[in-house]
Design a protein around this motif. Structure first.
Motif, PDB file in Angstrom:
ATOM      1  N   UNK A   1       1.815  14.377 -13.685  1.00  0.00           N
ATOM      2  CA  UNK A   1       1.687  13.952 -12.288  1.00  0.00           C
ATOM      3  C   UNK A   1       3.045  13.500 -11.746  1.00  0.00           C
ATOM      4  N   UNK A   2       3.379  13.906 -10.484  1.00  0.00           N
ATOM      5  CA  UNK A   2       4.724  13.499 -10.047  1.00  0.00           C
ATOM      6  C   UNK A   2       4.683  12.081  -9.494  1.00  0.00           C
ATOM      7  N   UNK A   3       5.836  11.465  -9.448  1.00  0.00           N
ATOM      8  CA  UNK A   3       5.958  10.035  -9.136  1.00  0.00           C
ATOM      9  C   UNK A   3       5.355   9.692  -7.786  1.00  0.00           C
ATOM     10  N   UNK A   4       5.616  10.549  -6.813  1.00  0.00           N
ATOM     11  CA  UNK A   4       5.117  10.240  -5.464  1.00  0.00           C
ATOM     12  C   UNK A   4       3.590  10.180  -5.455  1.00  0.00           C
ATOM     13  N   UNK A   5       2.972  11.147  -6.149  1.00  0.00           N
ATOM     14  CA  UNK A   5       1.497  11.168  -6.213  1.00  0.00           C
ATOM     15  C   UNK A   5       0.998   9.891  -6.886  1.00  0.00           C
ATOM     16  N   UNK A   6       1.662   9.488  -7.949  1.00  0.00           N
ATOM     17  CA  UNK A   6       1.256   8.289  -8.695  1.00  0.00           C
ATOM     18  C   UNK A   6       1.383   7.048  -7.809  1.00  0.00           C
ATOM     19  N   UNK A   7       2.457   6.961  -7.045  1.00  0.00           N
ATOM     20  CA  UNK A   7       2.644   5.806  -6.148  1.00  0.00           C
ATOM     21  C   UNK A   7       1.549   5.753  -5.088  1.00  0.00           C
ATOM     22  N   UNK A   8       1.195   6.942  -4.568  1.00  0.00           N
ATOM     23  CA  UNK A   8       0.133   7.003  -3.549  1.00  0.00           C
ATOM     24  C   UNK A   8      -1.198   6.562  -4.177  1.00  0.00           C
ATOM     25  N   UNK A   9      -1.429   7.005  -5.416  1.00  0.00           N
ATOM     26  CA  UNK A   9      -2.642   6.641  -6.160  1.00  0.00           C
ATOM     27  C   UNK A   9      -2.730   5.108  -6.291  1.00  0.00           C
ATOM     28  N   UNK A  10      -1.615   4.484  -6.663  1.00  0.00           N
ATOM     29  CA  UNK A  10      -1.581   3.027  -6.813  1.00  0.00           C
ATOM     30  C   UNK A  10      -1.811   2.325  -5.498  1.00  0.00           C
ATOM     31  N   UNK A  11      -1.259   2.902  -4.433  1.00  0.00           N
ATOM     32  CA  UNK A  11      -1.420   2.323  -3.093  1.00  0.00           C
ATOM     33  C   UNK A  11      -2.882   2.377  -2.655  1.00  0.00           C
ATOM     34  N   UNK A  12      -3.536   3.533  -2.905  1.00  0.00           N
ATOM     35  CA  UNK A  12      -4.947   3.682  -2.522  1.00  0.00           C
ATOM     36  C   UNK A  12      -5.808   2.725  -3.354  1.00  0.00           C
ATOM     37  N   UNK A  13      -5.533   2.667  -4.668  1.00  0.00           N
ATOM     38  CA  UNK A  13      -6.292   1.775  -5.557  1.00  0.00           C
ATOM     39  C   UNK A  13      -6.144   0.331  -5.083  1.00  0.00           C
ATOM     40  N   UNK A  14      -4.917  -0.084  -4.797  1.00  0.00           N
ATOM     41  CA  UNK A  14      -4.658  -1.448  -4.347  1.00  0.00           C
ATOM     42  C   UNK A  14      -5.311  -1.747  -3.019  1.00  0.00           C
ATOM     43  N   UNK A  15      -5.277  -0.753  -2.120  1.00  0.00           N
ATOM     44  CA  UNK A  15      -5.897  -0.931  -0.801  1.00  0.00           C
ATOM     45  C   UNK A  15      -7.410  -1.091  -0.949  1.00  0.00           C
ATOM     46  N   UNK A  16      -8.037  -0.240  -1.771  1.00  0.00           N
ATOM     47  CA  UNK A  16      -9.506  -0.308  -1.940  1.00  0.00           C
ATOM     48  C   UNK A  16      -9.933  -1.635  -2.569  1.00  0.00           C
ATOM     49  N   UNK A  17      -9.218  -2.073  -3.623  1.00  0.00           N
ATOM     50  CA  UNK A  17      -9.626  -3.311  -4.296  1.00  0.00           C
ATOM     51  C   UNK A  17      -9.295  -4.531  -3.424  1.00  0.00           C
ATOM     52  N   UNK A  18      -8.522  -4.316  -2.366  1.00  0.00           N
ATOM     53  CA  UNK A  18      -8.236  -5.406  -1.422  1.00  0.00           C
ATOM     54  C   UNK A  18      -9.263  -5.407  -0.298  1.00  0.00           C
ATOM     55  N   UNK A  19      -9.419  -4.261   0.380  1.00  0.00           N
ATOM     56  CA  UNK A  19     -10.338  -4.232   1.528  1.00  0.00           C
ATOM     57  C   UNK A  19     -11.798  -4.350   1.083  1.00  0.00           C
ATOM     58  N   UNK A  20     -12.042  -4.181  -0.226  1.00  0.00           N
ATOM     59  CA  UNK A  20     -13.423  -4.292  -0.743  1.00  0.00           C
ATOM     60  C   UNK A  20     -14.031  -5.638  -0.352  1.00  0.00           C
ATOM     61  N   UNK A  21     -13.183  -6.660  -0.183  1.00  0.00           N
ATOM     62  CA  UNK A  21     -13.718  -8.002   0.085  1.00  0.00           C
ATOM     63  C   UNK A  21     -14.085  -8.196   1.551  1.00  0.00           C
ATOM     64  N   UNK A  22     -13.634  -7.292   2.421  1.00  0.00           N
ATOM     65  CA  UNK A  22     -13.960  -7.418   3.840  1.00  0.00           C
ATOM     66  C   UNK A  22     -15.462  -7.329   4.097  1.00  0.00           C
TER      67      UNK A  22
END
Lengths: 86, 86
Positions: free
Chosen positions: B1-22
Protein backbone atom coordinates in the motif's frame (compact mmCIF):
# COMPACT_ATOMS: atom_id res chain seq x y z
CA UNK A 1 10.65 12.48 27.32
CA UNK A 2 12.60 9.28 26.76
CA UNK A 3 11.35 6.67 24.31
CA UNK A 4 10.60 4.01 26.87
CA UNK A 5 8.39 6.38 28.87
CA UNK A 6 6.58 7.41 25.69
CA UNK A 7 5.96 3.77 24.72
CA UNK A 8 4.58 3.03 28.19
CA UNK A 9 2.35 6.12 27.88
CA UNK A 10 0.97 4.82 24.56
CA UNK A 11 0.44 1.37 26.04
CA UNK A 12 -1.51 2.79 29.01
CA UNK A 13 -3.56 5.07 26.72
CA UNK A 14 -4.37 2.17 24.40
CA UNK A 15 -5.23 -0.12 27.31
CA UNK A 16 -7.58 2.46 28.88
CA UNK A 17 -9.40 3.28 25.62
CA UNK A 18 -9.80 -0.47 25.11
CA UNK A 19 -10.88 -1.67 28.55
CA UNK A 20 -13.19 1.37 28.79
CA UNK A 21 -15.79 -0.68 26.89
CA UNK A 22 -15.83 -3.50 29.46
CA UNK A 23 -17.97 -1.59 32.01
CA UNK A 24 -20.45 -0.67 29.23
CA UNK A 25 -20.59 -4.28 28.08
CA UNK A 26 -21.10 -5.48 31.67
CA UNK A 27 -23.76 -2.82 32.40
CA UNK A 28 -25.74 -3.62 29.25
CA UNK A 29 -25.44 -7.37 29.85
CA UNK A 30 -26.61 -7.03 33.48
CA UNK A 31 -29.40 -4.50 32.91
CA UNK A 32 -30.61 -6.03 29.63
CA UNK A 33 -31.29 -2.41 28.64
CA UNK A 34 -29.52 -0.33 25.99
CA UNK A 35 -32.13 2.27 25.11
CA UNK A 36 -29.81 5.21 25.91
CA UNK A 37 -26.81 3.80 24.02
CA UNK A 38 -26.59 5.17 20.48
CA UNK A 39 -26.71 2.47 17.78
CA UNK A 40 -25.20 4.90 15.25
CA UNK A 41 -22.28 5.54 17.65
CA UNK A 42 -21.53 1.84 18.01
CA UNK A 43 -21.71 1.20 14.24
CA UNK A 44 -19.59 4.26 13.35
CA UNK A 45 -17.08 3.49 16.08
CA UNK A 46 -16.79 -0.18 15.02
CA UNK A 47 -16.15 0.75 11.38
CA UNK A 48 -13.52 3.28 12.53
CA UNK A 49 -11.81 0.73 14.78
CA UNK A 50 -11.81 -1.80 11.91
CA UNK A 51 -10.04 0.76 9.69
CA UNK A 52 -7.48 1.37 12.50
CA UNK A 53 -6.70 -2.37 12.37
CA UNK A 54 -6.18 -2.20 8.58
CA UNK A 55 -4.00 0.91 9.15
CA UNK A 56 -1.99 -0.92 11.82
CA UNK A 57 -1.43 -3.86 9.45
CA UNK A 58 -0.45 -1.46 6.63
CA UNK A 59 2.27 0.20 8.77
CA UNK A 60 3.16 -2.97 10.66
CA UNK A 61 2.34 -1.50 14.09
CA UNK A 62 1.46 -4.42 16.38
CA UNK A 63 0.22 -2.23 19.31
CA UNK A 64 -2.33 -0.53 17.00
CA UNK A 65 -3.46 -3.92 15.64
CA UNK A 66 -3.78 -5.63 19.03
CA UNK A 67 -5.47 -2.80 21.01
CA UNK A 68 -7.94 -2.10 18.22
CA UNK A 69 -8.69 -5.81 17.65
CA UNK A 70 -9.68 -6.15 21.33
CA UNK A 71 -11.66 -2.90 21.17
CA UNK A 72 -13.48 -4.13 18.05
CA UNK A 73 -14.52 -7.37 19.76
CA UNK A 74 -15.90 -5.43 22.76
CA UNK A 75 -17.61 -2.82 20.55
CA UNK A 76 -19.26 -5.53 18.42
CA UNK A 77 -20.47 -7.33 21.56
CA UNK A 78 -22.06 -4.09 22.80
CA UNK A 79 -23.56 -3.60 19.32
CA UNK A 80 -25.12 -7.09 19.42
CA UNK A 81 -26.56 -6.44 22.90
CA UNK A 82 -27.82 -3.03 21.76
CA UNK A 83 -29.68 -4.65 18.83
CA UNK A 84 -31.00 -7.41 21.10
CA UNK A 85 -32.13 -5.22 24.01
CA UNK A 86 -32.95 -2.02 21.99
CA UNK B 1 0.00 0.00 0.00
CA UNK B 2 1.42 3.43 -0.83
CA UNK B 3 2.01 5.99 1.89
CA UNK B 4 -0.63 8.44 0.76
CA UNK B 5 -3.33 5.74 0.81
CA UNK B 6 -2.22 4.68 4.29
CA UNK B 7 -2.36 8.27 5.58
CA UNK B 8 -5.86 8.69 4.15
CA UNK B 9 -6.86 5.38 5.81
CA UNK B 10 -5.59 6.67 9.18
CA UNK B 11 -7.40 9.97 8.68
CA UNK B 12 -10.71 8.22 7.91
CA UNK B 13 -10.26 5.82 10.87
CA UNK B 14 -9.48 8.73 13.20
CA UNK B 15 -12.40 10.77 11.89
CA UNK B 16 -14.88 7.88 12.34
CA UNK B 17 -13.73 7.02 15.87
CA UNK B 18 -14.04 10.73 16.70
CA UNK B 19 -17.38 11.64 15.11
CA UNK B 20 -18.82 8.35 16.44
CA UNK B 21 -19.49 10.19 19.72
CA UNK B 22 -21.66 12.86 18.08
CA UNK B 23 -24.76 10.62 17.73
CA UNK B 24 -24.40 9.57 21.39
CA UNK B 25 -24.08 13.20 22.46
CA UNK B 26 -27.11 14.17 20.38
CA UNK B 27 -29.20 11.19 21.63
CA UNK B 28 -28.41 11.92 25.29
CA UNK B 29 -29.04 15.65 24.82
CA UNK B 30 -32.39 15.01 23.09
CA UNK B 31 -33.65 12.23 25.36
CA UNK B 32 -32.32 13.77 28.59
CA UNK B 33 -31.69 10.15 29.62
CA UNK B 34 -28.35 8.40 30.12
CA UNK B 35 -29.26 5.56 32.48
CA UNK B 36 -27.90 2.87 30.12
CA UNK B 37 -24.61 4.68 29.37
CA UNK B 38 -21.79 3.51 31.63
CA UNK B 39 -20.25 6.30 33.74
CA UNK B 40 -17.13 4.16 34.32
CA UNK B 41 -16.75 3.74 30.52
CA UNK B 42 -16.89 7.48 29.91
CA UNK B 43 -14.39 8.27 32.71
CA UNK B 44 -11.96 5.50 31.70
CA UNK B 45 -12.24 6.42 28.03
CA UNK B 46 -11.70 10.14 28.73
CA UNK B 47 -8.55 9.44 30.78
CA UNK B 48 -7.27 7.18 27.99
CA UNK B 49 -7.96 9.79 25.31
CA UNK B 50 -6.19 12.42 27.45
CA UNK B 51 -3.12 10.18 27.62
CA UNK B 52 -3.26 9.73 23.82
CA UNK B 53 -3.04 13.54 23.52
CA UNK B 54 0.05 13.61 25.80
CA UNK B 55 1.47 10.72 23.71
CA UNK B 56 0.77 12.65 20.49
CA UNK B 57 2.54 15.72 21.89
CA UNK B 58 5.49 13.58 23.05
CA UNK B 59 6.03 12.12 19.54
CA UNK B 60 4.97 15.29 17.73
CA UNK B 61 2.12 13.59 15.84
CA UNK B 62 -0.44 16.29 15.00
CA UNK B 63 -3.15 13.84 13.72
CA UNK B 64 -3.09 11.98 17.07
CA UNK B 65 -3.28 15.28 18.98
CA UNK B 66 -6.10 16.78 16.91
CA UNK B 67 -8.38 13.71 16.60
CA UNK B 68 -8.03 12.86 20.28
CA UNK B 69 -8.55 16.49 21.38
CA UNK B 70 -11.89 16.56 19.52
CA UNK B 71 -12.79 13.12 20.90
CA UNK B 72 -11.98 14.27 24.44
CA UNK B 73 -14.26 17.31 24.13
CA UNK B 74 -17.14 15.09 22.92
CA UNK B 75 -16.48 12.41 25.56
CA UNK B 76 -16.40 15.02 28.36
CA UNK B 77 -19.67 16.54 27.09
CA UNK B 78 -21.30 13.09 27.21
CA UNK B 79 -19.81 12.59 30.68
CA UNK B 80 -21.34 15.88 31.90
CA UNK B 81 -24.75 14.92 30.45
CA UNK B 82 -24.45 11.44 31.98
CA UNK B 83 -23.83 12.98 35.44
CA UNK B 84 -26.66 15.46 34.92
CA UNK B 85 -29.27 13.05 33.58
CA UNK B 86 -28.03 9.86 35.46
Amino acid sequence: MDTQFINILGLIAGTLTTIAFLPQLFKTWKSKSAKDVSLVMMITFSVGIFLWIIYGIAIGAMPIIVTNAVTLVLALMILVLKIRYR
